[in-house]
Scaffold this motif. Structure first.
Motif, mmCIF file in Angstrom:
data_model
loop_
_atom_site.group_PDB
_atom_site.id
_atom_site.type_symbol
_atom_site.label_atom_id
_atom_site.label_comp_id
_atom_site.label_asym_id
_atom_site.label_seq_id
_atom_site.Cartn_x
_atom_site.Cartn_y
_atom_site.Cartn_z
ATOM 1 N N ALA B 118 0.858 -1.190 0.000
ATOM 2 C CA ALA B 118 0.000 0.000 0.000
ATOM 3 C C ALA B 118 0.891 1.236 0.000
ATOM 4 C CB ALA B 118 -0.900 0.008 1.233
ATOM 5 N N THR B 119 0.474 2.270 -0.732
ATOM 6 C CA THR B 119 1.220 3.532 -0.747
ATOM 7 C C THR B 119 0.232 4.684 -0.573
ATOM 8 O OG1 THR B 119 1.049 3.731 -3.170
ATOM 9 C CG2 THR B 119 2.993 2.608 -2.303
ATOM 10 N N CYS B 120 0.705 5.800 -0.046
ATOM 11 C CA CYS B 120 -0.160 6.982 0.076
ATOM 12 C C CYS B 120 0.653 8.234 -0.176
ATOM 13 C CB CYS B 120 -0.842 7.037 1.444
ATOM 14 S SG CYS B 120 0.279 7.312 2.814
ATOM 15 N N SER B 121 -0.055 9.314 -0.501
ATOM 16 C CA SER B 121 0.645 10.488 -1.025
ATOM 17 C C SER B 121 -0.039 11.789 -0.621
ATOM 18 C CB SER B 121 0.678 10.378 -2.557
ATOM 19 O OG SER B 121 0.952 11.605 -3.170
ATOM 20 N N ARG B 122 0.690 12.886 -0.851
ATOM 21 C CA ARG B 122 0.108 14.217 -0.685
ATOM 22 C C ARG B 122 -1.009 14.453 -1.710
ATOM 23 N NH1 ARG B 122 0.792 19.592 -2.002
ATOM 24 N NH2 ARG B 122 2.454 19.214 -3.498
ATOM 25 N N ASP B 123 -1.067 13.605 -2.761
ATOM 26 C CA ASP B 123 -2.147 13.754 -3.750
ATOM 27 C C ASP B 123 -3.491 13.249 -3.213
ATOM 28 O OD1 ASP B 123 -2.166 10.975 -3.977
ATOM 29 O OD2 ASP B 123 -1.209 10.928 -5.935
ATOM 30 N N LYS B 124 -3.565 12.914 -1.906
ATOM 31 C CA LYS B 124 -4.797 12.541 -1.183
ATOM 32 C C LYS B 124 -5.255 11.115 -1.443
ATOM 33 C CE LYS B 124 -6.228 17.347 -1.757
ATOM 34 N NZ LYS B 124 -7.198 18.277 -2.318
ATOM 35 N N THR B 125 -4.491 10.344 -2.212
ATOM 36 C CA THR B 125 -4.931 8.991 -2.535
ATOM 37 C C THR B 125 -4.113 7.919 -1.816
ATOM 38 O OG1 THR B 125 -3.467 8.773 -4.451
ATOM 39 C CG2 THR B 125 -5.659 9.700 -4.849
ATOM 40 N N VAL B 126 -4.751 6.746 -1.719
ATOM 41 C CA VAL B 126 -4.105 5.536 -1.212
ATOM 42 C C VAL B 126 -4.156 4.520 -2.354
ATOM 43 C CG1 VAL B 126 -4.335 3.625 0.430
ATOM 44 C CG2 VAL B 126 -4.800 5.977 1.181
ATOM 45 N N CYS B 139 -1.103 -2.080 -9.858
ATOM 46 C CA CYS B 139 -2.006 -1.298 -9.020
ATOM 47 C C CYS B 139 -3.410 -1.853 -9.182
ATOM 48 C CB CYS B 139 -1.974 0.172 -9.418
ATOM 49 S SG CYS B 139 -3.156 1.134 -8.462
ATOM 50 N N VAL B 140 -4.000 -2.357 -8.078
ATOM 51 C CA VAL B 140 -5.325 -2.955 -8.166
ATOM 52 C C VAL B 140 -6.423 -2.030 -7.646
ATOM 53 C CG1 VAL B 140 -4.555 -5.354 -8.163
ATOM 54 C CG2 VAL B 140 -4.962 -4.200 -5.974
ATOM 55 N N SER B 141 -6.016 -0.956 -6.961
ATOM 56 C CA SER B 141 -7.046 -0.040 -6.467
ATOM 57 C C SER B 141 -6.454 1.317 -6.133
ATOM 58 C CB SER B 141 -7.714 -0.626 -5.214
ATOM 59 O OG SER B 141 -8.781 0.193 -4.805
ATOM 60 N N VAL B 142 -7.221 2.368 -6.439
ATOM 61 C CA VAL B 142 -6.855 3.726 -6.025
ATOM 62 C C VAL B 142 -8.004 4.242 -5.169
ATOM 63 C CG1 VAL B 142 -6.393 6.090 -6.774
ATOM 64 C CG2 VAL B 142 -5.459 4.174 -8.092
ATOM 65 N N GLN B 143 -7.723 4.557 -3.915
ATOM 66 C CA GLN B 143 -8.759 5.010 -2.983
ATOM 67 C C GLN B 143 -8.629 6.516 -2.750
ATOM 68 O OE1 GLN B 143 -11.215 3.087 -1.486
ATOM 69 N NE2 GLN B 143 -10.549 1.448 -2.873
ATOM 70 N N SER B 144 -9.754 7.221 -2.882
ATOM 71 C CA SER B 144 -9.724 8.686 -2.747
ATOM 72 C C SER B 144 -10.670 9.161 -1.643
ATOM 73 C CB SER B 144 -10.131 9.340 -4.071
ATOM 74 O OG SER B 144 -9.457 8.747 -5.136
ATOM 75 N N CYS B 145 -10.695 8.442 -0.525
ATOM 76 C CA CYS B 145 -11.645 8.808 0.550
ATOM 77 C C CYS B 145 -11.152 9.982 1.383
ATOM 78 C CB CYS B 145 -11.871 7.626 1.472
ATOM 79 S SG CYS B 145 -12.427 6.175 0.596
ATOM 80 N N HIS B 146 -9.851 10.209 1.410
ATOM 81 C CA HIS B 146 -9.353 11.341 2.196
ATOM 82 C C HIS B 146 -9.496 12.632 1.394
ATOM 83 C CE1 HIS B 146 -7.802 9.362 5.732
ATOM 84 N NE2 HIS B 146 -7.155 8.472 5.007
ATOM 85 N N THR B 147 -9.678 13.730 2.126
ATOM 86 C CA THR B 147 -9.821 15.020 1.460
ATOM 87 C C THR B 147 -8.514 15.815 1.494
ATOM 88 O OG1 THR B 147 -10.570 16.020 3.525
ATOM 89 C CG2 THR B 147 -12.269 15.166 2.056
ATOM 90 N N GLN B 148 -7.482 15.265 2.132
ATOM 91 C CA GLN B 148 -6.189 15.948 2.245
ATOM 92 C C GLN B 148 -5.068 14.917 2.178
ATOM 93 O OE1 GLN B 148 -5.468 19.150 2.377
ATOM 94 N NE2 GLN B 148 -7.501 20.053 2.633
ATOM 95 N N ASP B 149 -3.836 15.478 2.104
ATOM 96 C CA ASP B 149 -2.577 14.759 2.253
ATOM 97 C C ASP B 149 -2.712 13.504 3.152
ATOM 98 O OD1 ASP B 149 0.114 14.229 2.689
ATOM 99 O OD2 ASP B 149 0.583 16.191 3.529
ATOM 100 N N VAL B 150 -2.326 12.326 2.618
ATOM 101 C CA VAL B 150 -2.383 11.102 3.433
ATOM 102 C C VAL B 150 -0.984 10.822 3.986
ATOM 103 C CG1 VAL B 150 -3.174 8.720 3.552
ATOM 104 C CG2 VAL B 150 -4.145 10.252 1.825
ATOM 105 N N LYS B 151 -0.879 10.744 5.302
ATOM 106 C CA LYS B 151 0.424 10.699 5.966
ATOM 107 C C LYS B 151 0.972 9.293 6.143
ATOM 108 C CE LYS B 151 0.866 15.148 6.924
ATOM 109 N NZ LYS B 151 1.858 15.923 6.148
ATOM 110 N N CYS B 152 0.101 8.319 6.363
ATOM 111 C CA CYS B 152 0.602 7.019 6.797
ATOM 112 C C CYS B 152 -0.386 5.910 6.433
ATOM 113 C CB CYS B 152 0.788 7.077 8.322
ATOM 114 S SG CYS B 152 1.374 5.571 9.080
#
Lengths: 164, 336
Positions: B118-126, B139-152
Motif C-alpha cells: 500500500a502507498t499513500c501520497s500528498r495527492d490525497k490517494t491511497v 495497481c489494483v485499487s486507487v482510494q480517494s476517501c481522504h480530502t487531504q494529504d495522506v500521511k501514513c
C-alpha cells in the motif's frame, strides 16, 4: 500572475500597500561584545533576522509593510520555542503562505537547529488563518516544498540580504 | 520501568525520517533527507552500517518498509515514486520503480501476507498494489476517501485490512470486497493531522498519534458484536496531557503490549497498561494506558519509533538530529 508551486498558488493583488516607518538598529552594548557574557537569543534578535525579508510582490521589506513586528515575537529560553506571528497586509492575501514560508526558512537557516519555531498568522488577520497555520506548521510539507526548485528560488529571492 | 540507550547509530548527514526492523529483528533500515537508505546489523555487539543504498531516489526518502520474507524493501520518496529493492546474490538492488502518484509519497507498507503493497501520497490517494511475481506489481485499487494529504498507511496484522491516516484529521479503513477495495469506515475524533497509526497484536485495537498532541486508542467492533454496535472503530480512550508538541509516530509492541511514541518535543515516551486496572488489556473495552517512561531521546524532533518484532523490549528511534538510537526497556510488567 499566478504562481503554482505545490505549496498553494499565489496571486499578486495588493496594488498599493501602506508603508510604515522602520525601527532603528539596536545599539551594540559593551556586554554584547564581551564573549564571557552569555547573550541569549531574544525577541529583538529574532525580529532583526526577519525584518528585512522582501515582500514577494513589492520592493519593500516585511517590516515596512508591518507584516512583522518585534512585539509579535516571543522567545521561551527554557523550552527553546520561538513564537512568531505575522500580519498579512490584507485579509485575503494569497501570498500569506509564501511569506510565512520565507519567515520559516530564514529562521531555520539562521537559528541553532535545536530551536523550535511556531509560526502563525496574527489571530483574526486572515480569512484562511487556520488552513495557512496548519500548512506552515507541518514540517513534512515544508520540507517537501523546499525541495521544489522553483519555490526555493522564489523563497531565496525574498530572503536575500538587501543590497546597499 | 527502566530504559537504557544501547546504541547510537550515526551516519546519516541530514534528518532521519524513518527506521524499520526486518521481520526477523536482525536488520534495521533507516532513511531520510540525505536520500539514502542505510542497513544496520549487529556484529560483535556493535551496530554497524554494512550497506548504503543511495541511487534510488532524487529527493527525501520518507519511509522504508520490509516485506515479511525480508528479501524486499520498499522505499517511498518526495520524488513521487516508490522503489522496491530486491535481494539478489546478497545485495539489494532497486528492481522496480512504482510510479503514478502525483506528489510526494509519504508511506509504503507491505501487507503481512506479502501479497500487497500500500502507498499513500500528498495527492490525497491511497494505492493498493498486488505482487504478481518477482518485480511485478500491479495497481489494483486507487482510494480517494481522504480530502487531504495522506500521511501514513498500516496493514492489519492478520487480515487484509488497511488503515490510513491523514492531514484531514481522520483515519480510514479499507477492505477487499471481491471486485474492488472499499473504504468501509472513517474514524474521526482527532483535532488535527493524524501522523501515525499502529495496530495491536490481535488487530482489534489501533493507536493513533496526532498533531493535536494526543494519542487515541480505537477498538474494532465486529459485525454482530454483543454490545449491539454497528461494525466500526470507536475511540475508547484518549491519552492526553503528556505530549507538548505534535506526535510524529507511534509503535505498538506485539510482544510486550507496550506503546511507544515519538514527539516534536524531542521525547520518546512509553505507555503501559495501568497495573491498577484489574482487567485483561487484550479484551478490555477501555484499557487504561499510563506513561511508564519519558526520555529526552534526541536533540531535535523524534520522527520515528519502532519496537523490534522478535527481541522484546528493544526499541529504535530516529530524529531530526540525524541520529538513530536503540533502547532497551527493563522491568516492565507483561500484561495478563
Amino acid at each position: 500572475m499566478v504562481l503554482n508551486l505545490g505549496f498553494g498558488s499565489f496571486q499578486l493583488e495588493n496594488a498599493a500597500p501602506q508603508v510604515f516607518a522602520t525601527v532603528k538598529d539596536r545599539p551594540v552594548t559593551a556586554a554584547e561584545l564581551d564573549d564571557a557574557i552569555e547573550d541569549p537569543i531574544d525577541a529583538r534578535e529574532v525580529f532583526d533576522l526577519i525584518r528585512d525579508i522582501n515582500d514577494p510582490e513589492h520592493p519593500l521589506t516585511l517590516e515596512q509593510l508591518k507584516v512583522v513586528a518585534e512585539e509579535l515575537v516571543t522567545v521561551d529560553p527554557a523550552t527553546r520555542v520561538i513564537k512568531v506571528m505575522f500580519t498579512p497586509t490584507i485579509p485575503h492575501c494569497s501570498m500569506a503562505t509564501l511569506i510565512g514560508l520565507c519567515i520559516r526558512v530564514k529562521l531555520m537557516r539562521s537559528l541553532p537547529r535545536e530551536f523550535k519555531i511556531d509560526l502563525m498568522i496574527t489571530p483574526g488577520k486572515h480569512d484562511q488563518e487556520r488552513a495557512i497555520n496548519k500548512q506552515l506548521q507541518d514540517k513534512e510539507r515544508v520540507a517537501a516544498a523546499l525541495e521544489n526548485p522553483n519555490l526555493l528560488s522564489v523563497v531565496n529571492k525574498c530572503i536575500a540580504e538587501p543590497e546597499y | 520501568m527502566r530504559v537504557e540507550q544501547v546504541a547510537s547509530l550515526e551516519g546519516h548527514s541530514d534528518p532521519v525520517w524513518c527506521c524499520a526492523w526486518s521481520s526477523d529483528g536482525n536488520t534495521l533500515a533507516t532513511c531520510g533527507t540525505d536520500k539514502s537508505i542505510r542497513l544496520w546489523t549487529e556484529q560483535d555487539h556493535e551496530w554497524v552500517c554494512g550497506t548504503i543504498l543511495s541511487d534510488g531516489h532524487s529527493r527525501t526518502i520518507r519511509r522504508v518498509s520490509w516485506s515479511p520474507c525480508g528479501n524486499m524493501l520498499a522505499s517511498c520518496s518526495f520524488d513521487g515514486t516508490v522503489c522496491v529493492w530486491t535481494k539478489k546474490d546478497g545485495e539489494f538492488e532497486c528492481s522496480v520503480t512504482l510510479e503514478g502518484h502525483e506528489n510526494e509519497v509519504k508511506s509504503a507498507e507491505f501487507s503481512p501476507s506479502g501479497r500487497y503493497l500500500a502507498t499513500c501520497s500528498r495527492d490525497k490517494t491511497v494505492w493498493i498494489w498486488e505482487q504478481g511475481g518477482t518485480d511485478d506489481f500491479e495497481c489494483v485499487s486507487v482510494q480517494s476517501c481522504h480530502t487531504q494529504d495522506v500521511k501514513c498507511v498500516r496493514w492489519h496484522p492478520n487480515e487484509d485490512i488497511l488503515a490510513s491516516a491523514s492531514y484531514d484529521n481522520s483515519i480510514n479503513f479499507y477492505k477487499d470486497e471481491g471486485d474492488d477495495w472499499a473504504c468501509d469506515f472513517t474514524a474521526t475524533g482527532h483535532d488535527s493531522t493524524v501522523w501515525s497509526i499502529a495496530f495491536d497484536r490481535e488487530g482489534d485495537k489501533l493507536v493513533s498519534g496526532s498533531d493535536d498532541q494526543t494519542l487515541r486508542m480505537w477498538k474494532r467492533y465486529h459485525a454482530g458484536n454483543q454490545a449491539g454496535i454497528s461494525p466500526s472503530w470507536k475511540c475508547i480512550s484518549t491519552i492526553q496531557g503528556y505530549h507538548t508538541r505534535p506526535v510524529y509516530d507511534v509503535s505498538w509492541c506485539h510482544l510486550t503490549g507496550l506503546i511507544a511514541s515519538g514527539c516534536g518535543d524531542n521525547k520518546l515516551r512509553i505507555f503501559a497498561p495501568d497495573p491498577e486496572q484489574q482487567v485483561d488489556c487484550h479484551t478490555a473495552d477501555a484499557p487504561n494506558f499510563i506513561q511508564a517512561a519519558s526520555l529526552d531521546a534526541h536533540r531535535q524532533d523524534v520522527n520515528c519509533v519502532k519496537w523490534n518484532p522478535t527481541r522484546a523490549g528493544i526499541l529504535a528511534s530516529a530524529g531530526d538530529d540525524e541520529v538513530v538510537k536503540l533502547w532497551k526497556v527493563f522491568d516492565y510488567e507483561i500484561p495478563i
